[in-house]
Design a protein around this motif. Structure first.
Motif, mmCIF file in Angstrom:
data_model
loop_
_atom_site.group_PDB
_atom_site.id
_atom_site.type_symbol
_atom_site.label_atom_id
_atom_site.label_comp_id
_atom_site.label_asym_id
_atom_site.label_seq_id
_atom_site.Cartn_x
_atom_site.Cartn_y
_atom_site.Cartn_z
ATOM 1 N N GLU A 33 0.822 -1.200 0.000
ATOM 2 C CA GLU A 33 0.000 0.000 0.000
ATOM 3 C C GLU A 33 0.866 1.263 0.000
ATOM 4 O O GLU A 33 2.025 1.241 0.411
ATOM 5 N N ARG A 84 -3.776 -3.914 5.357
ATOM 6 C CA ARG A 84 -5.041 -3.174 5.256
ATOM 7 C C ARG A 84 -5.995 -3.491 6.398
ATOM 8 O O ARG A 84 -6.855 -2.675 6.737
ATOM 9 N N THR A 126 -4.369 4.631 3.094
ATOM 10 C CA THR A 126 -3.696 4.285 1.850
ATOM 11 C C THR A 126 -4.441 4.874 0.662
ATOM 12 O O THR A 126 -5.642 5.098 0.718
ATOM 13 N N ARG A 139 -9.646 -0.079 3.118
ATOM 14 C CA ARG A 139 -9.731 -1.123 4.121
ATOM 15 C C ARG A 139 -11.111 -1.777 4.036
ATOM 16 O O ARG A 139 -12.052 -1.201 3.517
#
Length: 216
Positions: free
Chosen positions: A52, A154, A162, A167
């Motif tokens: 990420e 995540r 990110t 997420r």
């Protein structure tokens, strides 16, 4: 009889898929190591998962922005070049999930070969397993050091936001602030390795080299 929530989900997915073209061609911009935007269409590269944009990894004992390096590698590959992406699927965020090529090179496979993305086995990434093994053997990209799988990164709400894949809609709850581990075996058993300074449960006894990352 199907439930109303299930029918709603199917309908929304169908609408999203109908709005995403079968293919798109143009000069892209790079969002992160596995996401492009071409003519306003966001394309998530099929079958792979790159670090990420906010993710840090370790190389030669030093922390570095592996997410940024993955994105830079992709940007260098496609800079000012025409890219064609063919849709394989549409994800729940409404993005095209596709296989992309530039100048005869499949971008998805190239990123895995260079060690800047991992096969996303849950989503058809098994075709890239051999390429990943070769990258690991050669110590390329993230394999030059230690790293956390992007999908695990995540899941942790303590990690910075990110620019790439959001997420999960229902993130895992943050660990209790009074968490304490006696050793790295307990950290790994809890699925918390590697554990970083500032995260619940971190202590200097778990971080022998003092680099801020314990139980690498």
């Amino acid at each position: 009889m199907r439930s109303l929530p299930l029918l709603t989900a199917i309908t929304l997915t169908s609408i999203a898929a109908a709005q995403v073209p079968a293919s798109v061609t143009g000069i892209p911009t790079v969002t992160d190591g596995d996401t492009l935007v071409i003519r306003g269409v966001k394309v998530r590269l099929h079958g792979i998962d790159a670090p990420e944009s906010s993710q840090q990894c370790l190389r030669a004992g030093q922390s570095y922005g592996c997410g940024r390096e993955a994105a830079f590698a992709l940007a260098d590959l496609v800079r000012n070049k025409t890219v064609t992406c063919t849709r394989k699927d549409t994800d729940r965020y409404g993005r095209m999930v596709g296989v992309c090529t530039v100048g005869g090179t499949e971008i998805n496979r190239w990123l895995v070969t260079q060690g800047w993305a991992l096969p996303y086995l849950e989503y058809g990434g098994g075709v890239y397993s051999v390429a990943a093994a070769q990258a690991k053997s050669a110590g390329k990209g993230v394999y030059a050091g230690t790293f956390q799988n992007p999908w695990d990164y995540r899941k942790n709400p303590a990690n910075p936001a990110t620019a790439g894949t959001p997420r999960p809609a229902t993130p895992a709850p943050a660990p209790a602030s009074n968490v304490s581990y006696r050793n790295c075996s307990e950290v790994r058993a809890a699925g918390a390795a590697p554990i970083r300074r500032g995260q619940p449960g971190y202590s200097s006894k778990l971080d022998r080299d003092g680099d801020g990352v314990g139980c690498e």
